[in-house]
Design an enzyme around this catalytic site. Sequence first.
Site, mmCIF file in Angstrom:
data_model
loop_
_atom_site.group_PDB
_atom_site.id
_atom_site.type_symbol
_atom_site.label_atom_id
_atom_site.label_comp_id
_atom_site.label_asym_id
_atom_site.label_seq_id
_atom_site.Cartn_x
_atom_site.Cartn_y
_atom_site.Cartn_z
ATOM 1 C CB SER A 41 -0.926 0.006 1.222
ATOM 2 O OG SER A 41 -0.195 -0.189 2.418
ATOM 3 C CG HIS A 248 -1.291 3.678 4.515
ATOM 4 N ND1 HIS A 248 -2.071 3.049 5.460
ATOM 5 C CD2 HIS A 248 -0.724 2.689 3.780
ATOM 6 C CE1 HIS A 248 -1.984 1.736 5.296
ATOM 7 N NE2 HIS A 248 -1.166 1.495 4.287
#
Length: 265
Positions: A41, A248
């Site tokens: 990711s 993230h």
Amino acid sequence: MLRPVRALSVAAVSALLTLTTFFAASSAGAAGANYVALGDSYSAGVGAGSYLSDSGSCKRSTNAYAYLWKNANAPSSFSFVACSGARTGDVLNNQLSALNSGTTLVSLTIGGNDAGFSSTMQTCVLSSDSDCLNAVSAAESYAENTLPGQLDQVYSAIRSKAPNAHVVVLGYPHLYQINGSCLFGIGDTKRAAINEAADTLDTVIAKRVANAGFTFGDVRGIFAGHEICGSSSTWLHSTTWPVDESYHPNADGQAYGYLPVFSQS
């Protein structure tokens, strides 16, 4: 005194021309690259928004460092197969088909999901300090004892499929600035433990990358001050909705953190 000045000027011009030629050659090399972006990711760009409609649950973003590099350098070919949630086995089984003997550039981040990044973060956010420390310890043990062999398999397979490629493996940033500006959220005990886990993971990855003859891109330095609770603009999400974007890099983290490190590696 004129002669030395004139000689220095000629030398300076010569050096400038050399640098210009070098950068032009580098740019031309980039333009001719056959680039494949693998990984999890962090490479797909989860958290950066602007997801490609054909990427589905992989959530590949046009703000991901790989896509930004492609836009800036116009490589001859570009294959973007990084995917949210990918582990080493997913790279081996689902992504390596994008490589071939003509591939000249490869990038990836991998290993965080194998070591249990998501479940460790969940434990640290929802449970006690002791539960968090235990979860981090288990993740570190996995990273030190099991992950090296898994990474070796991935790197060996990449080299076999793309023997002529320059391979850049990027690491993971610290998520938190300790003693930072956050008034809410988890405490510094948990934050420090999570950062230490990132150090362990990056140390393991860097060693395996070096053994494979690849290039390691360490992003911890460039993210300093931009972590969650950081003193400057934050390049990482804290807890978000949708939850999979939590912890993230955001679009700035991809553009100002990952992209420069990759470009210089």
